[in-house]
Motif scaffolding. Structure first.
Motif, mmCIF file in Angstrom:
data_model
loop_
_atom_site.group_PDB
_atom_site.id
_atom_site.type_symbol
_atom_site.label_atom_id
_atom_site.label_comp_id
_atom_site.label_asym_id
_atom_site.label_seq_id
_atom_site.Cartn_x
_atom_site.Cartn_y
_atom_site.Cartn_z
ATOM 1 N N LYS A 52 -8.018 -1.925 1.643
ATOM 2 C CA LYS A 52 -7.500 -1.591 2.737
ATOM 3 C C LYS A 52 -6.280 -0.811 3.139
ATOM 4 O O LYS A 52 -5.593 -0.773 2.285
ATOM 5 N N LEU A 53 -5.990 -0.821 4.288
ATOM 6 C CA LEU A 53 -5.090 0.130 4.711
ATOM 7 C C LEU A 53 -3.526 -0.418 5.509
ATOM 8 O O LEU A 53 -4.645 -0.670 6.451
ATOM 9 N N TYR A 54 -3.003 -1.063 4.883
ATOM 10 C CA TYR A 54 -1.952 -1.968 5.788
ATOM 11 C C TYR A 54 -1.451 -1.365 6.207
ATOM 12 O O TYR A 54 -1.371 0.629 6.126
ATOM 13 N N ARG A 55 -0.089 -1.003 7.969
ATOM 14 C CA ARG A 55 0.875 -0.592 8.485
ATOM 15 C C ARG A 55 2.086 0.521 7.288
ATOM 16 O O ARG A 55 1.724 1.815 7.479
ATOM 17 N N ASP A 56 2.387 -0.452 5.988
ATOM 18 C CA ASP A 56 3.192 0.929 5.422
ATOM 19 C C ASP A 56 2.443 1.659 4.465
ATOM 20 O O ASP A 56 2.420 2.582 5.271
ATOM 21 N N GLU A 57 0.625 1.759 4.023
ATOM 22 C CA GLU A 57 0.119 2.526 3.809
ATOM 23 C C GLU A 57 -0.353 3.487 4.764
ATOM 24 O O GLU A 57 -0.240 5.258 4.652
ATOM 25 N N ILE A 58 -0.347 3.468 6.027
ATOM 26 C CA ILE A 58 -0.618 4.416 6.939
ATOM 27 C C ILE A 58 0.890 5.227 7.643
ATOM 28 O O ILE A 58 0.261 6.129 7.783
ATOM 29 N N LEU A 59 1.675 4.328 7.448
ATOM 30 C CA LEU A 59 2.807 4.703 8.369
ATOM 31 C C LEU A 59 3.119 6.467 6.593
ATOM 32 O O LEU A 59 3.661 7.507 7.064
ATOM 33 N N SER A 60 2.902 5.537 5.661
ATOM 34 C CA SER A 60 3.224 7.402 4.560
ATOM 35 C C SER A 60 1.887 8.685 5.008
ATOM 36 O O SER A 60 2.262 8.904 4.422
ATOM 37 N N LEU A 61 0.975 7.958 4.720
ATOM 38 C CA LEU A 61 0.169 9.165 5.397
ATOM 39 C C LEU A 61 0.668 9.975 6.687
ATOM 40 O O LEU A 61 -0.095 11.125 6.493
ATOM 41 N N ARG A 82 -2.127 6.973 -3.668
ATOM 42 C CA ARG A 82 -3.270 6.196 -3.619
ATOM 43 C C ARG A 82 -2.675 5.449 -4.874
ATOM 44 O O ARG A 82 -3.063 3.950 -5.408
ATOM 45 N N ASP A 83 -0.869 5.656 -5.033
ATOM 46 C CA ASP A 83 -0.706 4.002 -6.054
ATOM 47 C C ASP A 83 0.279 3.204 -5.241
ATOM 48 O O ASP A 83 -0.465 1.991 -5.083
ATOM 49 N N GLN A 84 0.624 3.639 -4.243
ATOM 50 C CA GLN A 84 0.877 2.471 -2.728
ATOM 51 C C GLN A 84 -0.324 2.224 -2.678
ATOM 52 O O GLN A 84 -0.244 0.243 -3.069
ATOM 53 N N ILE A 85 -0.911 1.955 -2.645
ATOM 54 C CA ILE A 85 -2.301 1.509 -2.118
ATOM 55 C C ILE A 85 -2.810 0.467 -3.329
ATOM 56 O O ILE A 85 -3.747 -0.776 -3.294
ATOM 57 N N TYR A 86 -2.836 0.725 -4.096
ATOM 58 C CA TYR A 86 -3.228 0.283 -5.425
ATOM 59 C C TYR A 86 -2.787 -1.051 -5.420
ATOM 60 O O TYR A 86 -3.108 -1.982 -5.736
ATOM 61 N N ARG A 87 -1.386 -1.021 -5.444
ATOM 62 C CA ARG A 87 -0.618 -1.905 -5.657
ATOM 63 C C ARG A 87 -0.576 -2.554 -4.602
ATOM 64 O O ARG A 87 -0.358 -4.162 -4.479
ATOM 65 N N ALA A 88 -1.326 -2.097 -3.520
ATOM 66 C CA ALA A 88 -1.034 -3.396 -2.513
ATOM 67 C C ALA A 88 -2.213 -4.037 -2.564
ATOM 68 O O ALA A 88 -2.481 -5.434 -2.175
#
Length: 243
Positions: A52-61, A82-88
């Motif tokens: 799942k992509l949250y707003r923080d991950e989308i903002l990073s992209l 990817r590491d940010q997504i794994y942590r989320a």
């Protein structure tokens, strides 16, 4: 929130004269199949798992695209994001476990305490007998630490190198290195991994299930068969019988 996003998109298009990064990211990261995580997710190119992509991950992209980097498919998501997504994902799973534990505890039936007669003398004699030394040694052996010398982070990489030497397929070698990177990023040494014995931890970080199990299971075998033999100082102090 949607109105604010529309204003940002329109402002960016007017400023750059190109399609807004927000709209581009939303289009690329829309779920390529069908899952229950939401309309936007990232599909791991190795295990094909959806995250799942949250707003923080989308903002990073979005910032990644705005910096001029290429994002044409899910494979183009860089390692740091990817590491940010794994942590989320790990936080999401840990939250689910906590919620399920609270729910299960609330469903427990009430505890009924029943008074019982004291045990007979013969029963007391049996129950008070000390445990056998065999049982104690078994428990101690199961909780013993690994006998590994050297730097802890270097041992993790050395163990990974050995695992990679046991396989021929390039994709398997990549998976072992991925498990190694997870351990190093989270500060886990071989003692800690062996103590936890939790391949699910690595599987949830994107490592294939079989590789995760092997990475956790073989540590003690590697430590016992591939570490240099330690000499006994008492033996070194004894005089040489040949002299």
């Amino acid at each position: 929130m949607l109105q604010e996003l529309d204003r940002e998109v329109n402002a960016e298009e007017e400023l750059t004269g190109e399609p807004a990064a927000w709209r581009h990211v939303y289009a690329i990261m829309r779920c390529p199949g069908s899952c229950e995580l939401g309309p936007h997710c990232w599909q791991d190119p190795y295990g094909k798992k959806h995250y799942k992509l949250y707003r923080d991950e989308i903002l990073s992209l979005v910032r990644y695209v705005q910096s001029g980097k290429r994002l044409d498919s899910h494979d183009d998501v860089p390692g740091m994001i990817r590491d940010q997504i794994y942590r989320a994902e790990r936080r999401r799973l840990e939250g689910q476990k906590g919620h399920n534990r609270i729910s299960s505890e609330s469903n427990y039936p009430p505890i009924t305490i029943t008074n019982v007669l004291p045990a007979q003398p013969s029963q007391l004699a049996i129950s008070s007998s000390p445990p056998s030394s065999e049982g104690i040694s078994t428990s101690s052996a199961n909780s013993s630490r690994l006998n590994i010398t050297g730097l802890r982070d270097a041992n993790v990489q050395a163990y990974c190198d050995w695992q990679q030497s046991q396989v021929g397929h390039a994709s398997w070698k990549v998976e072992f290195q991925k498990a190694c990177d997870v351990a190093l990023d989270d500060g886990l040494d071989l003692d800690q991994i062996d103590e936890l014995s939790d391949p699910e931890y690595f599987k949830n970080r994107g490592v294939k299930w079989g590789i995760a199990r092997r990475f956790v299971k073989d540590i003690r075998y590697w430590a016992e068969t591939h570490q240099p033999v330690r000499r006994n100082p008492a033996l070194l102090s004894q005089p040489d019988s040949s002299t």
